[in-house]
Design a protein around this motif. Structure first.
Motif, PDB file in Angstrom:
ATOM      1  N   MET A   1      87.153  55.477  68.291  1.00  0.00           N
ATOM      2  CA  MET A   1      88.541  55.101  68.371  1.00  0.00           C
ATOM      3  C   MET A   1      89.407  56.180  67.728  1.00  0.00           C
ATOM      4  O   MET A   1      89.094  56.662  66.661  1.00  0.00           O
ATOM      5  CB  MET A   1      88.798  53.794  67.643  1.00  0.00           C
ATOM      6  CG  MET A   1      88.239  52.590  68.302  1.00  0.00           C
ATOM      7  SD  MET A   1      88.719  51.141  67.330  1.00  0.00           S
ATOM      8  CE  MET A   1      89.231  50.094  68.622  1.00  0.00           C
ATOM      9  N   THR A   2      90.514  56.468  68.360  1.00  0.00           N
ATOM     10  CA  THR A   2      91.447  57.430  67.796  1.00  0.00           C
ATOM     11  C   THR A   2      92.824  56.795  67.652  1.00  0.00           C
ATOM     12  O   THR A   2      93.184  55.881  68.397  1.00  0.00           O
ATOM     13  CB  THR A   2      91.571  58.686  68.686  1.00  0.00           C
ATOM     14  OG1 THR A   2      92.027  58.291  69.974  1.00  0.00           O
ATOM     15  CG2 THR A   2      90.231  59.395  68.813  1.00  0.00           C
ATOM     16  N   ILE A   3      93.567  57.298  66.702  1.00  0.00           N
ATOM     17  CA  ILE A   3      94.936  56.823  66.482  1.00  0.00           C
ATOM     18  C   ILE A   3      95.757  57.119  67.731  1.00  0.00           C
ATOM     19  O   ILE A   3      95.669  58.216  68.285  1.00  0.00           O
ATOM     20  CB  ILE A   3      95.547  57.539  65.268  1.00  0.00           C
ATOM     21  CG1 ILE A   3      94.786  57.152  64.004  1.00  0.00           C
ATOM     22  CG2 ILE A   3      97.024  57.224  65.125  1.00  0.00           C
ATOM     23  CD1 ILE A   3      95.149  57.977  62.794  1.00  0.00           C
ATOM     24  N   PRO A   4      96.580  56.180  68.183  1.00  0.00           N
ATOM     25  CA  PRO A   4      97.408  56.443  69.359  1.00  0.00           C
ATOM     26  C   PRO A   4      98.373  57.607  69.117  1.00  0.00           C
ATOM     27  O   PRO A   4      99.024  57.678  68.082  1.00  0.00           O
ATOM     28  CB  PRO A   4      98.198  55.141  69.556  1.00  0.00           C
ATOM     29  CG  PRO A   4      97.448  54.105  68.793  1.00  0.00           C
ATOM     30  CD  PRO A   4      96.752  54.813  67.685  1.00  0.00           C
ATOM     31  N   VAL A   5      98.424  58.520  70.068  1.00  0.00           N
ATOM     32  CA  VAL A   5      99.350  59.647  70.020  1.00  0.00           C
ATOM     33  C   VAL A   5     100.337  59.454  71.161  1.00  0.00           C
ATOM     34  O   VAL A   5      99.937  59.331  72.318  1.00  0.00           O
ATOM     35  CB  VAL A   5      98.607  60.988  70.163  1.00  0.00           C
ATOM     36  CG1 VAL A   5      99.602  62.145  70.176  1.00  0.00           C
ATOM     37  CG2 VAL A   5      97.582  61.160  69.047  1.00  0.00           C
ATOM     38  N   ALA A  21     104.721  51.153  76.707  1.00  0.00           N
ATOM     39  CA  ALA A  21     103.488  50.376  76.555  1.00  0.00           C
ATOM     40  C   ALA A  21     102.609  50.971  75.451  1.00  0.00           C
ATOM     41  O   ALA A  21     101.996  50.237  74.666  1.00  0.00           O
ATOM     42  CB  ALA A  21     102.727  50.324  77.877  1.00  0.00           C
ATOM     43  N   LYS A  22     102.583  52.294  75.358  1.00  0.00           N
ATOM     44  CA  LYS A  22     101.811  52.949  74.293  1.00  0.00           C
ATOM     45  C   LYS A  22     102.409  52.640  72.921  1.00  0.00           C
ATOM     46  O   LYS A  22     101.677  52.412  71.951  1.00  0.00           O
ATOM     47  CB  LYS A  22     101.769  54.460  74.517  1.00  0.00           C
ATOM     48  CG  LYS A  22     100.867  54.892  75.632  1.00  0.00           C
ATOM     49  CD  LYS A  22     100.865  56.408  75.759  1.00  0.00           C
ATOM     50  CE  LYS A  22      99.943  56.874  76.858  1.00  0.00           C
ATOM     51  NZ  LYS A  22      99.902  58.341  76.955  1.00  0.00           N
ATOM     52  N   ILE A  23     103.738  52.636  72.843  1.00  0.00           N
ATOM     53  CA  ILE A  23     104.399  52.299  71.577  1.00  0.00           C
ATOM     54  C   ILE A  23     104.069  50.859  71.190  1.00  0.00           C
ATOM     55  O   ILE A  23     103.712  50.581  70.035  1.00  0.00           O
ATOM     56  CB  ILE A  23     105.926  52.515  71.680  1.00  0.00           C
ATOM     57  CG1 ILE A  23     106.238  54.009  71.797  1.00  0.00           C
ATOM     58  CG2 ILE A  23     106.647  51.887  70.488  1.00  0.00           C
ATOM     59  CD1 ILE A  23     107.688  54.326  72.118  1.00  0.00           C
ATOM     60  N   CYS A  27     101.974  49.636  67.847  1.00  0.00           N
ATOM     61  CA  CYS A  27     102.535  48.684  66.875  1.00  0.00           C
ATOM     62  C   CYS A  27     101.674  47.432  66.753  1.00  0.00           C
ATOM     63  O   CYS A  27     101.385  46.966  65.651  1.00  0.00           O
ATOM     64  CB  CYS A  27     103.949  48.296  67.287  1.00  0.00           C
ATOM     65  SG  CYS A  27     105.143  49.636  67.164  1.00  0.00           S
ATOM     66  N   GLU A  28     101.279  46.876  67.888  1.00  0.00           N
ATOM     67  CA  GLU A  28     100.572  45.591  67.887  1.00  0.00           C
ATOM     68  C   GLU A  28      99.108  45.703  67.486  1.00  0.00           C
ATOM     69  O   GLU A  28      98.602  44.867  66.746  1.00  0.00           O
ATOM     70  CB  GLU A  28     100.677  44.961  69.270  1.00  0.00           C
ATOM     71  CG  GLU A  28     102.091  44.559  69.625  1.00  0.00           C
ATOM     72  CD  GLU A  28     102.262  44.178  71.091  1.00  0.00           C
ATOM     73  OE1 GLU A  28     101.260  44.123  71.833  1.00  0.00           O
ATOM     74  OE2 GLU A  28     103.417  43.952  71.512  1.00  0.00           O
ATOM     75  N   LYS A  29      98.420  46.717  67.970  1.00  0.00           N
ATOM     76  CA  LYS A  29      96.970  46.816  67.738  1.00  0.00           C
ATOM     77  C   LYS A  29      96.622  47.657  66.511  1.00  0.00           C
ATOM     78  O   LYS A  29      95.605  47.418  65.874  1.00  0.00           O
ATOM     79  CB  LYS A  29      96.275  47.427  68.959  1.00  0.00           C
ATOM     80  CG  LYS A  29      96.543  46.706  70.252  1.00  0.00           C
ATOM     81  CD  LYS A  29      95.613  45.562  70.452  1.00  0.00           C
ATOM     82  CE  LYS A  29      95.843  45.013  71.846  1.00  0.00           C
ATOM     83  NZ  LYS A  29      95.644  43.660  72.001  1.00  0.00           N
ATOM     84  N   TRP A  30      97.436  48.667  66.211  1.00  0.00           N
ATOM     85  CA  TRP A  30      97.127  49.590  65.133  1.00  0.00           C
ATOM     86  C   TRP A  30      98.038  49.430  63.921  1.00  0.00           C
ATOM     87  O   TRP A  30      97.615  49.659  62.796  1.00  0.00           O
ATOM     88  CB  TRP A  30      97.244  51.035  65.630  1.00  0.00           C
ATOM     89  CG  TRP A  30      96.133  51.438  66.531  1.00  0.00           C
ATOM     90  CD1 TRP A  30      96.037  51.187  67.874  1.00  0.00           C
ATOM     91  CD2 TRP A  30      94.959  52.137  66.177  1.00  0.00           C
ATOM     92  NE1 TRP A  30      94.877  51.710  68.362  1.00  0.00           N
ATOM     93  CE2 TRP A  30      94.192  52.305  67.338  1.00  0.00           C
ATOM     94  CE3 TRP A  30      94.480  52.660  64.983  1.00  0.00           C
ATOM     95  CZ2 TRP A  30      92.976  52.957  67.341  1.00  0.00           C
ATOM     96  CZ3 TRP A  30      93.267  53.320  64.988  1.00  0.00           C
ATOM     97  CH2 TRP A  30      92.534  53.455  66.159  1.00  0.00           C
ATOM     98  N   GLY A  31      99.308  49.131  64.169  1.00  0.00           N
ATOM     99  CA  GLY A  31     100.277  49.081  63.094  1.00  0.00           C
ATOM    100  C   GLY A  31     100.954  50.419  62.856  1.00  0.00           C
ATOM    101  O   GLY A  31     101.839  50.534  62.017  1.00  0.00           O
TER     102      GLY A  31
END
Length: 110
Positions: A1-5, A21-23, A27-31
């Motif tokens: 898993m990688t941090i969303p970029v 959708a990425k934002i 926010c929802e899955k990673w914070g």
């Protein structure tokens, strides 16, 4: 898993829905997420980091170390291992509700 970029330059183009959708996912899955191509100059980011670090050292660090959560955590650590916390790395937040409520006395902070 990688941090969303997230590529912020795509927010106002054909890929707007995908970017939004990425934002939302970040926010929802990673914070949190990493934002690239946001247009904020590196020099400004470095200046903000420097001024905030000065403010923390001058105005907030001692209060943080003397805070109840840090004292309680130190008690727990000491009881279990005879060690002390020496490198607390917690979040520090300024809440600014109005242009007239700047609490910092650090030059350049405002």
């Amino acid at each position: 898993m990688t941090i969303p970029v997230i590529d912020f330059s795509k927010l106002n183009g054909e890929e707007r829905a995908k970017t939004m959708a990425k934002i939302a996912n970040g926010c929802e899955k990673w914070g949190f997420f990493q934002l690239v191509n946001h247009g904020i100059p590196e020099e400004l980011l470095e200046r903000v980091k420097k001024v905030y670090s000065e403010c923390y050292k001058q105005e907030r660090e001692e209060k943080f170390k003397d805070s109840i959560p840090v004292k309680l955590l130190n008690e727990i650590v000491e009881k279990k291992s005879d060690n002390k916390l020496w490198n607390e790395d917690w979040e520090d937040v300024f809440t600014l509700l109005d242009d007239n409520e700047w609490t910092s006395e650090t030059p350049g902070f405002k």
